[in-house]
Design a protein around this motif. Structure first.
Motif, PDB file in Angstrom:
ATOM      1  N   GLU A 110       5.218   8.481   5.133  1.00 35.81           N
ATOM      2  CA  GLU A 110       5.687   8.097   3.799  1.00 35.81           C
ATOM      3  C   GLU A 110       5.776   9.339   2.937  1.00 35.81           C
ATOM      4  N   ALA A 146       9.381   6.665   4.737  1.00 32.23           N
ATOM      5  CA  ALA A 146       9.542   5.620   3.743  1.00 32.23           C
ATOM      6  C   ALA A 146       9.170   6.161   2.367  1.00 32.23           C
ATOM      7  N   ILE A 148       7.893   4.296  -1.114  1.00 32.42           N
ATOM      8  CA  ILE A 148       7.483   3.010  -1.685  1.00 32.42           C
ATOM      9  C   ILE A 148       7.238   3.221  -3.174  1.00 32.42           C
ATOM     10  N   HIS A 167      17.906   1.983   0.043  1.00 35.74           N
ATOM     11  CA  HIS A 167      17.040   0.898  -0.424  1.00 35.74           C
ATOM     12  C   HIS A 167      17.016  -0.191   0.637  1.00 35.74           C
ATOM     13  N   MET A 171       9.319  -5.518  -1.861  1.00 41.28           N
ATOM     14  CA  MET A 171       8.089  -6.028  -1.266  1.00 41.28           C
ATOM     15  C   MET A 171       7.272  -6.687  -2.367  1.00 41.28           C
ATOM     16  N   ARG A 174       2.970  -6.159  -3.326  1.00 38.47           N
ATOM     17  CA  ARG A 174       2.605  -5.190  -2.287  1.00 38.47           C
ATOM     18  C   ARG A 174       1.331  -4.408  -2.609  1.00 38.47           C
ATOM     19  N   MET A 185       6.837  -3.768  -5.120  1.00 40.00           N
ATOM     20  CA  MET A 185       7.247  -2.407  -4.791  1.00 40.00           C
ATOM     21  C   MET A 185       8.610  -2.432  -4.096  1.00 40.00           C
ATOM     22  N   ASP A 186       9.446  -1.466  -4.423  1.00 42.80           N
ATOM     23  CA  ASP A 186      10.721  -1.300  -3.733  1.00 42.80           C
ATOM     24  C   ASP A 186      10.538  -0.351  -2.555  1.00 42.80           C
ATOM     25  N   LEU A 187      11.123  -0.729  -1.423  1.00 42.37           N
ATOM     26  CA  LEU A 187      11.039   0.069  -0.207  1.00 42.37           C
ATOM     27  C   LEU A 187      12.335   0.830   0.008  1.00 42.37           C
TER      28      LEU A 187
END
Length: 198
Positions: A110, A146, A148, A167, A171, A174, A185-187
């Motif tokens: 990440e 990733a 996050i 994008h 989540m 999260r 949260m955006d992944l």
């Protein structure tokens, strides 16, 4: 398997440098973390102290590197970009960047970062992300990174999109925030087979 260097490497891109954290970064990290946006949108503690900054540089960063769990850098630029910007060793300190959450056998990790408030809005975050990602894919052998991001952190989403991340979704609930509430949260992610080196 991911290739793990024997020490944190220095990465150069024009006037930008990703380098290992040094003693002189402690004060810059402490000063940067007094901005309330950083603990709001990262895992940095509220009421961040000088002792926590020292522990981050002296203990946490080397321990996670030795355990092959994270690599931390300071992103700097070799010019004076703002009178209020933090200076370290003659360079402008833009912020820390990392690869963390490493899963060696899956070739994934990440990306993490924050920018000092006085240097935001100039594209430096996207450049730092591109530098980290290029190195992760081309040298270390990662296949996926990733990003996050708190669903309310529009600036960080823009950083990743401008860096070339895609994008992948939202989540729900999260992360547990410092107030005990669950945070969406955006992944985002970049993969080595789709990455265009920047």
């Amino acid at each position: 398997m991911i290739w793990w260097p024997s020490e944190t490497p220095t990465i150069q891109y024009g006037q930008f440098t990703l380098r290992p954290l040094i003693e002189a970064d402690i004060d810059a990290i402490y000063q940067s973390c007094q901005d309330p946006l950083i603990p709001r949108f990262t895992t940095i503690a509220e009421n961040f102290t000088m002792e926590l900054a020292q522990a981050f540089v002296h203990e946490k960063t080397p321990r996670l590197f030795t355990e092959r769990k994270a690599i931390h850098w300071a992103l700097t630029i070799d010019k004076d970009v703002s009178p209020a910007a933090l200076k370290v060793a003659g360079e402008t300190f833009l912020g820390p960047f990392s690869i963390h959450g490493v899963e060696d056998h899956n070739h994934i990790g990440e990306i993490g970062y924050w920018l000092n408030k006085d240097v935001r809005g100039h594209g430096y975050g996207s450049i730092g992300c591109q530098m980290v990602t290029n190195f992760a894919f081309e040298t270390l052998g990662f296949r996926r990174l990733a990003g996050i991001v708190d669903a309310d952190n529009e600036a960080s989403k823009k950083v990743l999109l401008n860096a070339g991340y895609a994008h992948e979704g939202l989540m729900k609930s999260r992360v547990t925030g410092s107030d005990g509430n669950q945070i969406d949260m955006d992944l985002f992610a970049a993969t080595s087979n789709n990455w265009v080196s920047h």
